[in-house]
Design a protein around this motif. Sequence first.
Motif, PDB file in Angstrom:
ATOM      1  N   ARG A  27     -30.733  -2.861  65.006  1.00 29.45           N
ATOM      2  CA  ARG A  27     -30.539  -1.938  63.877  1.00 29.45           C
ATOM      3  C   ARG A  27     -29.865  -0.638  64.311  1.00 29.45           C
ATOM      4  O   ARG A  27     -29.287   0.056  63.491  1.00 29.45           O
ATOM      5  N   VAL A  28     -29.912  -0.328  65.600  1.00 36.69           N
ATOM      6  CA  VAL A  28     -29.255   0.878  66.105  1.00 36.69           C
ATOM      7  C   VAL A  28     -27.768   0.834  65.759  1.00 36.69           C
ATOM      8  O   VAL A  28     -27.160   1.854  65.437  1.00 36.69           O
ATOM      9  N   ALA A  29     -27.204  -0.356  65.790  1.00 32.48           N
ATOM     10  CA  ALA A  29     -25.767  -0.507  65.527  1.00 32.48           C
ATOM     11  C   ALA A  29     -25.508  -1.239  64.219  1.00 32.48           C
ATOM     12  O   ALA A  29     -24.451  -1.821  64.026  1.00 32.48           O
ATOM     13  N   ASP A  30     -26.473  -1.210  63.282  1.00 34.46           N
ATOM     14  CA  ASP A  30     -26.326  -2.027  62.083  1.00 34.46           C
ATOM     15  C   ASP A  30     -25.157  -1.615  61.192  1.00 34.46           C
ATOM     16  O   ASP A  30     -24.654  -2.412  60.417  1.00 34.46           O
ATOM     17  N   GLU A  31     -24.688  -0.370  61.298  1.00 30.22           N
ATOM     18  CA  GLU A  31     -23.536   0.020  60.486  1.00 30.22           C
ATOM     19  C   GLU A  31     -22.271  -0.708  60.943  1.00 30.22           C
ATOM     20  O   GLU A  31     -21.308  -0.799  60.196  1.00 30.22           O
TER      21      GLU A  31
ATOM     22  N   TYR B 229     -25.499 -10.328  58.610  1.00 30.29           N
ATOM     23  CA  TYR B 229     -25.848 -10.611  60.000  1.00 30.29           C
ATOM     24  C   TYR B 229     -27.334 -10.423  60.313  1.00 30.29           C
ATOM     25  O   TYR B 229     -27.957 -11.303  60.901  1.00 30.29           O
ATOM     26  N   LEU B 230     -27.899  -9.271  59.955  1.00 23.47           N
ATOM     27  CA  LEU B 230     -29.306  -9.004  60.336  1.00 23.47           C
ATOM     28  C   LEU B 230     -30.297  -9.987  59.724  1.00 23.47           C
ATOM     29  O   LEU B 230     -31.193 -10.446  60.437  1.00 23.47           O
ATOM     30  N   PRO B 231     -30.181 -10.349  58.437  1.00 23.73           N
ATOM     31  CA  PRO B 231     -31.125 -11.352  57.929  1.00 23.73           C
ATOM     32  C   PRO B 231     -31.027 -12.690  58.661  1.00 23.73           C
ATOM     33  O   PRO B 231     -32.030 -13.342  58.934  1.00 23.73           O
ATOM     34  N   ARG B 232     -29.798 -13.093  59.014  1.00 25.31           N
ATOM     35  CA  ARG B 232     -29.627 -14.338  59.771  1.00 25.31           C
ATOM     36  C   ARG B 232     -30.205 -14.213  61.167  1.00 25.31           C
ATOM     37  O   ARG B 232     -30.873 -15.115  61.672  1.00 25.31           O
ATOM     38  N   LEU B 233     -29.945 -13.081  61.821  1.00 27.76           N
ATOM     39  CA  LEU B 233     -30.476 -12.847  63.159  1.00 27.76           C
ATOM     40  C   LEU B 233     -32.006 -12.818  63.129  1.00 27.76           C
ATOM     41  O   LEU B 233     -32.661 -13.379  64.003  1.00 27.76           O
ATOM     42  N   GLU B 234     -32.562 -12.165  62.116  1.00 29.42           N
ATOM     43  CA  GLU B 234     -34.019 -12.113  61.988  1.00 29.42           C
ATOM     44  C   GLU B 234     -34.601 -13.512  61.879  1.00 29.42           C
ATOM     45  O   GLU B 234     -35.567 -13.853  62.560  1.00 29.42           O
ATOM     46  N   GLY B 235     -34.015 -14.340  61.025  1.00 30.00           N
ATOM     47  CA  GLY B 235     -34.492 -15.718  60.907  1.00 30.00           C
ATOM     48  C   GLY B 235     -34.373 -16.472  62.209  1.00 30.00           C
ATOM     49  O   GLY B 235     -35.283 -17.201  62.607  1.00 30.00           O
ATOM     50  N   PHE B 236     -33.242 -16.287  62.882  1.00 28.45           N
ATOM     51  CA  PHE B 236     -33.021 -16.993  64.142  1.00 28.45           C
ATOM     52  C   PHE B 236     -34.034 -16.563  65.196  1.00 28.45           C
ATOM     53  O   PHE B 236     -34.727 -17.384  65.786  1.00 28.45           O
ATOM     54  N   LEU B 237     -34.135 -15.269  65.440  1.00 29.67           N
ATOM     55  CA  LEU B 237     -35.017 -14.768  66.501  1.00 29.67           C
ATOM     56  C   LEU B 237     -36.501 -14.916  66.181  1.00 29.67           C
ATOM     57  O   LEU B 237     -37.295 -15.248  67.048  1.00 29.67           O
ATOM     58  N   CYS B 238     -36.856 -14.645  64.946  1.00 33.47           N
ATOM     59  CA  CYS B 238     -38.271 -14.559  64.611  1.00 33.47           C
ATOM     60  C   CYS B 238     -38.888 -15.902  64.230  1.00 33.47           C
ATOM     61  O   CYS B 238     -40.104 -16.015  64.158  1.00 33.47           O
ATOM     62  N   GLU B 239     -38.046 -16.917  63.994  1.00 34.50           N
ATOM     63  CA  GLU B 239     -38.561 -18.240  63.628  1.00 34.50           C
ATOM     64  C   GLU B 239     -38.005 -19.329  64.534  1.00 34.50           C
ATOM     65  O   GLU B 239     -37.815 -20.464  64.116  1.00 34.50           O
ATOM     66  N   ILE B 240     -37.772 -19.008  65.794  1.00 32.89           N
ATOM     67  CA  ILE B 240     -37.205 -19.979  66.720  1.00 32.89           C
ATOM     68  C   ILE B 240     -38.274 -20.792  67.445  1.00 32.89           C
ATOM     69  O   ILE B 240     -37.990 -21.809  68.059  1.00 32.89           O
TER      70      ILE B 240
ATOM     71  N   THR C  10     -34.477 -20.941  57.414  1.00 28.71           N
ATOM     72  CA  THR C  10     -33.471 -21.250  56.394  1.00 28.71           C
ATOM     73  C   THR C  10     -32.388 -20.182  56.368  1.00 28.71           C
ATOM     74  O   THR C  10     -31.238 -20.479  56.046  1.00 28.71           O
ATOM     75  N   ALA C  11     -32.710 -18.946  56.754  1.00 32.75           N
ATOM     76  CA  ALA C  11     -31.706 -17.880  56.801  1.00 32.75           C
ATOM     77  C   ALA C  11     -30.630 -18.176  57.836  1.00 32.75           C
ATOM     78  O   ALA C  11     -29.528 -17.644  57.760  1.00 32.75           O
TER      79      ALA C  11
ATOM     80  N   PHE D 143     -39.918  -5.079  66.397  1.00 34.86           N
ATOM     81  CA  PHE D 143     -39.564  -4.386  67.630  1.00 34.86           C
ATOM     82  C   PHE D 143     -38.232  -4.901  68.177  1.00 34.86           C
ATOM     83  O   PHE D 143     -37.356  -4.121  68.570  1.00 34.86           O
ATOM     84  N   ILE D 144     -38.070  -6.212  68.193  1.00 37.08           N
ATOM     85  CA  ILE D 144     -36.825  -6.813  68.688  1.00 37.08           C
ATOM     86  C   ILE D 144     -35.656  -6.443  67.778  1.00 37.08           C
ATOM     87  O   ILE D 144     -34.577  -6.061  68.246  1.00 37.08           O
ATOM     88  N   LEU D 145     -35.856  -6.536  66.483  1.00 37.54           N
ATOM     89  CA  LEU D 145     -34.772  -6.250  65.543  1.00 37.54           C
ATOM     90  C   LEU D 145     -34.351  -4.787  65.563  1.00 37.54           C
ATOM     91  O   LEU D 145     -33.193  -4.473  65.275  1.00 37.54           O
ATOM     92  N   ASP D 146     -35.270  -3.897  65.897  1.00 33.99           N
ATOM     93  CA  ASP D 146     -34.920  -2.470  65.978  1.00 33.99           C
ATOM     94  C   ASP D 146     -33.781  -2.219  66.960  1.00 33.99           C
ATOM     95  O   ASP D 146     -32.959  -1.320  66.744  1.00 33.99           O
ATOM     96  N   ALA D 147     -33.720  -3.009  68.015  1.00 39.69           N
ATOM     97  CA  ALA D 147     -32.633  -2.851  68.986  1.00 39.69           C
ATOM     98  C   ALA D 147     -31.280  -3.129  68.340  1.00 39.69           C
ATOM     99  O   ALA D 147     -30.281  -2.497  68.673  1.00 39.69           O
TER     100      ALA D 147
END
Length: 132
Positions: free
Chosen positions: A79-83, A89-100, A29-30, A73-77
């Motif tokens: 987060r290096v550039a999260d600033e 972006y990150l919550p959407r990316l997390e939903g996309f990658l982790c619930e695909i 849903t994210a 582990f995937i999201l940590d890559a």
Amino acid sequence: DIHATIDKIMDAYGDNLTLVQETNCPSATASGSSPDLQAACLEVMLESFQRYPQIRYISVFSFTDFDSETCEFILDAFRVADEDLPNWYLPRLEGFLCEIGMVAAEGTPKPAWDVFLAQARKLSSTVKLNPQ
């Protein structure tokens, strides 16, 4: 829209042999989706691809959702550039990658799993009837 997009892409490739790599649809849903939307999207995509005999290879990214440790582990890559990334972006990316996946991390199939199996059976019977 999916059929039209695939038609445009395939028109650009012409009759050249084509491979489709890491296809799938999110269920989170994210990401503005749901398990039912994921199933509908996957069904349309796979049916569209079957209209093009020059597509000889399709891979699906990922059959199952990632467990929480792998997801982190995937999201940590990223987060290096999260600033440099917008807050949303990150919550959407997390939903996309982790619930695909078509199966939840704990092993429960989502509706897309049945779609995938049905499309695989359909393609399998078509290949047996029309060997090329």
